[in-house]
Write an enzyme that holds these catalytic residues in place. Structure first.
Site, PDB file in Angstrom:
ATOM      1  CE  LYS A   3      -1.123  11.068 -12.319  1.00  0.00           C
ATOM      2  NZ  LYS A   3      -0.074  10.038 -12.324  1.00  0.00           N
ATOM      3  CG  ASP A   8      -1.767   1.191   1.376  1.00  0.00           C
ATOM      4  OD1 ASP A   8      -1.622   2.127   0.553  1.00  0.00           O
ATOM      5  OD2 ASP A   8      -2.598   1.227   2.299  1.00  0.00           O
ATOM      6  CB  VAL A   9       2.043   3.585  -2.668  1.00  0.00           C
ATOM      7  CG1 VAL A   9       2.621   2.552  -3.602  1.00  0.00           C
ATOM      8  CG2 VAL A   9       0.712   4.129  -3.157  1.00  0.00           C
ATOM      9  CE1 TYR A  60      -4.932  10.920 -12.500  1.00  0.00           C
ATOM     10  CE2 TYR A  60      -5.197  12.603 -14.195  1.00  0.00           C
ATOM     11  CZ  TYR A  60      -4.656  11.397 -13.777  1.00  0.00           C
ATOM     12  OH  TYR A  60      -3.855  10.678 -14.616  1.00  0.00           O
ATOM     13  CG  ASN A  84       1.809   3.360 -13.350  1.00  0.00           C
ATOM     14  OD1 ASN A  84       1.258   4.045 -14.209  1.00  0.00           O
ATOM     15  ND2 ASN A  84       1.248   2.270 -12.846  1.00  0.00           N
TER      16      ASN A  84
END
Ligand code: ZN
Length: 656
Positions: free
Chosen positions: A557, A459-460, A553, A486
């Site tokens: 990013k 789990d990042v 999002y 990614n």
């Protein structure tokens, strides 16, 4: 050692060569006899040549195949009389000898004959089998080896002193065999090398091999290896920086990046913790063949002095490792022994490192057994060095050609179970890298079943799990050269006025925070990458051209993009380059459920099909397109580029 001969199975492989194939596979399946392509077998068959005349042909295992899986086509048919006649010559250089060996193969499509073909030719029996049995080596690799072999076998076995492989050993054997082999001879022991058995049927020769090894094992049973207690190292102690240092030193000595695999099992730790490890581990490999097995790829700049210098540097940085010992399986070491690490095996690929580890596991057992018997003795370092450089080996190496782009390097990809991440794993593997894939989806652990892939469920958003994943990466492969960031989420379309705080934070945590933490923790590894570290960041078209309804999002990013740019500034002096890709409308990924796809298409007043190719070039962009670019950005094409942002979107009017 069990005799595994099964008459029913044997009958399924009819004919003389079929019987040889069956016996070969039995021998090859037993790691106490042969390891990873070691050992060889042969059968002598009368057959008609192109003129219809009978000719004796030696079918001997060709190089490049493994006994365990050998097939009839893997045998090289060699003119027997020609090979035998060569030993009547006074001298023959390695080049001439190799030329004759190749030139006497009667089938141009056959693999090159084993370099040990001559010994098979010189033994008169129809079937000849050769192994490097652990038990026999533990006895022959002692100062009193010759006497012990006599004591065990009496006159039933002919012994040959150690002679360098190639023409010299053939010449020596021709003389010894002619004088000493009789009807009573059950086998031949090549001191510090291995064992030959033979017979008029494959079964006889196989039975003989098992009998001879069993006699050696019975002898050794009276000399048990003392089992010392093992000092277990703290499993929580971080090792990644130390392992990356060691990898840097070994790669510098090899002249190319190397994969390092750490083995901290009981046997490895016990051996590495022996008080006499520095002495017993410096005696060379158990059998010369094993040297061949551990160096399938070309090693550039093999220079003992260079290795020593690199090693000294490593040693000074880790002075606590007082009894650190290195084994010269090769001028560039293939095995490092350390009381806290255990055994660290090195190779130009994950498969090679695995082979080096397997071989050394047997070598440790042989050394311990020989030490319990008397003391271990093998080739001196100088002899091994000579062997490394002899012409035959050089010829073998030339045939291997250029290594792949990322040979010996390690890549880590997040969000690797599907879509762009999975494609990135495939693109790195295709270029020869060993790859670690992280994903929260447990399927990652079984994504690929191959030695150069490690799937870790992670789990990042957990700092602890990210650190643990890097530790495991270092233990399994030795370090990290390439990082592909990614993992990310694309939350449902939502206007700012309706944005729940929890959803905003979750997006930021996964798309931004996790990447900062992973980069921070990976820096010590990337900094030590032999060819300098590389980071590829999967950004988004939304960075230069955000869309309404995608605030979390787009903002995450964009922030990731700034993170990449700052990293490029800070890490440039370490030689680490960071480049970003901005894909758009890649629909074969986990983010794009049918629901999301339909909603976005509707938002732009398009059908799903139109939406998929809604770009200047009117082409669909796939995960593979993105992955191939990410891999190339880690390659030499982008060697002098950092902080670039490359769109991979078929052309977008708002970006152009
Ligand atoms: Zn051999």
């Amino acid at each position: 050692m069990q005799n595994q001969w099964n008459p029913e199975d044997a009958a399924r492989l009819p004919g003389d060569l079929g019987q040889c194939v069956y016996a070969s596979r039995l021998l090859g399946a037993n790691p106490a006899l042969v390891l990873h392509g070691g050992g060889n077998t042969s059968v002598k068959i009368q057959q008609a040549n192109i003129f219809g005349e009978p000719e004796a042909i030696l079918y001997v295992k060709g190089s490049g195949s493994d006994l365990a899986t050998v097939e009839a086509k893997d045998f090289a048919p060699v003119r027997l009389d020609h090979l035998r006649r060569l030993t009547t010559l006074e001298t023959l250089s390695d080049t001439e000898w190799l030329n004759e060996l190749r030139g006497s193969v009667v089938d141009a499509s056959a693999p090159p004959a084993s370099v040990e073909a001559m010994l098979h030719a010189l033994l008169p029996a129809k079937y000849v089998f050769h192994s490097h049995a652990d038990a026999v080596l533990a006895i022959t690799n002692t100062p009193g080896g010759t006497e012990r072999i006599k004591e065990i076998y009496g006159d039933a076995v002919v012994t040959v002193p150690y002679v360098r492989p190639g023409f010299p050993v053939a010449k020596r054997c021709a003389a010894i065999f002619a004088a000493e082999i009789s009807e009573r001879t059950a086998g031949v022991v090549l001191l510090r090398h291995g064992l030959f058995s033979f017979g008029e049927t494959a079964r006889d020769a196989y039975d003989q091999m098992i009998n001879l090894v069993n006699q050696a094992e019975a002898y050794l049973a009276s000399y048990p290896v003392p089992v010392a207690p093992v000092d277990q190292p703290d499993p929580q102690r971080p090792l990644r920086q130390e392992l990356a240092d060691l990898r840097q030193a070994i790669s510098a000595a090899a002249g190319a990046p190397m994969i390092l695999t750490t083995h901290d099992d009981e046997q490895s730790l016990r051996f590495a913790q022996r008080a006499d490890v520095a002495q017993i581990s410096q005696q060379g490999p158990a059998t010369p063949d094993h040297v061949i097995r551990t160096k399938r790829a070309p090693m550039l700049g093999r220079d003992v002095a260079a290795f020593r210098a690199a090693y000294e540097e490593y040693f000074q940085a880790h002075q606590s490792r007082a009894s650190f010992a290195l084994t010269m399986l090769d001028p560039a070491p293939r095995v490092a022994l350390d009381p806290a690490l255990g055994m660290v095996a090195a190779g130009r690929s994950a498969q090679e490192a695995r082979i080096a580890g397997d071989i050394y596991r047997h070598t440790m057992a042989i050394i311990e057994q020989a030490t319990a018997l008397e003391s271990y003795r093998s080739e001196t370092a100088a002899e091994v060095f000579d062997f490394e450089y002899w012409e035959l080996e050089q010829a073998k190496l030339t045939r291997l050609g250029r290594p792949p782009m990322f040979a010996g390097e390690i890549g880590l990809v997040t969000g690797a179970a599907s879509g762009i991440g999975k494609a990135c794993v495939e693109s790195l593997l295709a270029r020869g890298a060993a790859v670690v894939g992280l994903d929260i989806n447990p399927a990652i652990e079984q994504l690929f079943d191959r030695p150069d892939f490690l799937g870790i469920r992670c789990d990042v958003t957990s700092e602890e799990q990210l650190i643990a994943a890097l530790e495991r990466t270092a233990r399994v492969f030795g370090g990290l050269d390439m990082l592909i960031l990614n993992a990310g989420i694309f939350p449902p379309s939502r206007r700012i006025a309706d944005m729940p705080t929890a959803e905003w934070r979750k997006t930021m945590t996964i798309n931004l925070d996790a990447n900062m933490i992973l980069m921070r923790e990976a820096h010590v590894l990337l900094k030590r990458a032999p060819r300098r570290g590389r980071v590829a960041i999967i950004g988004s078209k939304n960075v230069p051209a955000p869309g309404p309804g995608a605030v979390a999002y787009s903002a995450s990013k964009a922030a990731l993009n700034q993170l990449a740019r700052v990293a490029a500034l800070e890490w440039g002096q370490d030689g680490i380059r960071i480049n970003s890709l901005h894909p758009n409308a890649v629909f074969d990924t986990g983010l794009w459920t049918d629901e999301v796809l339909a909603a976005r298409a509707k938002h732009y007043g398009l059908t799903v099909e139109q939406y998929k190719t809604n770009n200047v070039m009117q082409i669909e962009v796939t995960s593979r397109d993105v992955a191939e670019l990410a891999a190339e950005m880690c390659g030499p094409l982008f060697a002098k580029t950092t902080a670039s942002q490359v769109p991979v979107d078929g052309g977008n009017e708002r970006v152009i």
